[in-house]
Scaffold this active site. Structure first.
Site, short mmCIF file in Angstrom:
data_model
loop_
_atom_site.label_atom_id
_atom_site.label_comp_id
_atom_site.label_asym_id
_atom_site.label_seq_id
_atom_site.Cartn_x
_atom_site.Cartn_y
_atom_site.Cartn_z
N ASP A 35 0.85 -1.19 0.00
CA ASP A 35 0.00 0.00 0.00
C ASP A 35 0.89 1.24 0.00
OD1 ASP A 35 0.98 0.15 2.56
OD2 ASP A 35 -0.91 -0.30 3.54
N ASP B 73 -8.34 -7.06 0.76
CA ASP B 73 -7.34 -7.29 1.80
C ASP B 73 -7.86 -6.77 3.12
OD1 ASP B 73 -5.49 -4.85 3.03
OD2 ASP B 73 -6.64 -4.27 1.25
N CYS C 161 -13.86 -27.07 7.55
CA CYS C 161 -12.56 -26.47 7.24
C CYS C 161 -11.48 -27.54 7.26
CB CYS C 161 -12.24 -25.38 8.27
SG CYS C 161 -10.63 -24.58 8.01
N HIS D 6 -6.20 -20.48 10.99
CA HIS D 6 -7.58 -20.85 10.65
C HIS D 6 -8.33 -19.71 9.99
CE1 HIS D 6 -11.67 -22.28 10.80
NE2 HIS D 6 -11.97 -21.12 11.35
N CYS E 180 -7.47 -26.99 11.90
CA CYS E 180 -8.65 -27.85 12.06
C CYS E 180 -8.33 -29.33 11.84
CB CYS E 180 -9.75 -27.41 11.09
SG CYS E 180 -10.53 -25.84 11.58
N CYS F 279 -8.07 -26.68 7.13
CA CYS F 279 -6.78 -26.01 7.36
C CYS F 279 -5.93 -26.83 8.34
CB CYS F 279 -7.01 -24.60 7.91
SG CYS F 279 -7.52 -24.51 9.65
#
Length: 377
Positions: free
Chosen positions: A94, A267, A305, A336, A310, A307
């Site tokens: 940015d 974002d 999930c 997560h 998890c 991930c």
């Protein structure tokens, strides 16, 4: 612009949302996408290897903070951000504008730029459009941002008009100062809640012919309906053959609503920031891992999930780590939440390609909860 272009692949017949490919010097990425924020050249609590495992595409770093520490010269000597932080995928920086303007009364806005005090040591600093571009040229991200004013909400039409006009002058100065053909410089549409100023800002930026456009000044305290109107007021004037980036937005429902309005990139620091306080995004709504009911709960955070967190850890263990303020717990919760938004982005892309994003939205809300429109995460 060397090695950078947007390829529109499909428009959802049901919603008008876009699926596309963004080609960058560090790889091709699918849109719509969520970009995890790595403010200080690191996504807090998550390694580059873990980001790749969860199919993160672009990550964002912050010009203002990296300018202060360690300094853009250090990053440049390291070979640029990609080598410095060991991330070989696309990176976006940015402009530093949001951070500077969030300093409030401690900064002074003038035509040449902004004078303010360093948050690190209190030294007097000056950031101009040219300086913001020079810093980003040295950092070496694939996508960089014009220096703009993120005006407060609410503000008067006169204030916003003056701000937009100055931001457009700054955009032109930044574009003239831009030195690298391997970096795509985006223009930023401002205008607050004023439809005429959003149109003016967008049209003037399009005349400057940037390779991509951002919509700024949203998610700064305005109600949801106002934010969605801000997007509508700006995006209708942006070219279809270039990427559109909604800055600072990461609430799950906002990704769906933004995609429905033609946004390609999002974002936000939200997933890692709230994770550090024990707040989790799940397919069944918001979860607070501190809750006493999870003390003996040996199931994963979210059974939908897949991930790392998890797959390997239970709610009871994660609650224990968080209650004990263990760093590992903050990392697992952050993994997560970021993975959740990355998976949601993939689900949105699939729904667009199948011409069923409106159906997907209803299915998502049936599980997530419909009160999300009434409150932030």
């Amino acid at each position: 612009m060397e090695g950078f272009w947007y390829e529109l692949k499909h428009v959802c017949k049901q919603s008008g949302a876009r699926y596309g490919i963004l080609h960058t010097p560090h790889g091709d990425v699918e849109t719509p996408m969520f970009m995890p924020v790595g403010t200080l050249a690191t996504v807090k609590g998550i390694s580059p290897e873990q980001l790749k495992e969860m199919n993160s595409q672009v990550i964002l770093s912050n010009t203002y903070h990296l300018w202060l520490r360690p300094g853009e010269d250090v990053v440049k000597q390291a070979g640029g951000l990609h080598k410095f932080m060991n991330y070989d995928g696309p990176i976006l920086t940015d402009s530093g504008g949001f951070q500077v303007f969030s300093l409030g009364k401690t900064r002074k806005i003038e035509e040449e730029g902004v004078t303010f005090k360093s948050i690190v040591d209190g030294k007097k600093l000056f950031l101009s459009p040219e300086k913001a571009i020079q810093i980003q040229n040295d950092l070496g991200a694939d996508i960089i941002m014009s220096f703009d004013e993120c005006a407060p909400y609410p503000c008067t039409h006169d204030y916003m008009k003056n701000s937009v006009e100055r931001t457009l002058r700054w955009a032109k100065r930044g574009k003239d100062a831009h030195q690298r053909d391997d970096q795509a410089l985006f223009g930023i549409v401002q205008g607050g809640e004023f439809e005429d100023l959003r149109e003016f800002s967008a049209k003037e930026l399009v005349k400057m012919d940037f390779p991509g456009y951002s919509i700024g000044g949203t998610s700064v305290g305005e109600p949801k309906d106002v934010m969605y109107k801000m997007i509508d007021d700006a995006i209708q004037w942006l070219p279809v053959d270039k990427p559109r980036y909604l800055m600072g937005v990461g609430n799950p429902i906002d990704l769906i609503e933004g995609a429905m309005r033609g946004i390609d990139m999002f974002d936000c620091v939200l997933p890692t920031r709230v994770a550090r306080h024990g707040a989790l995004m799940t397919h069944y709504g918001r979860m607070n891992i501190n809750n006493e009911k999870f003390k003996y709960d040996f199931t994963p955070i979210d059974d939908k999930c897949h991930c790392y967190t998890c797959r390997n850890y239970t709610r009871a263990y994660l609650r224990h780590l968080h209650k004990c303020d263990e760093i590992f717990g903050k990392s697992l919760l952050s993994i997560h939440n970021v993975a959740f938004l990355l998976q949601l982005s993939e689900d949105i892309r699939n729904a667009i390609q199948e011409d069923r994003l409106l159906d997907f939205k209803e299915e998502f809300l049936d599980h997530y909860g419909r009160d999300v429109y009434e409150r932030a995460f």
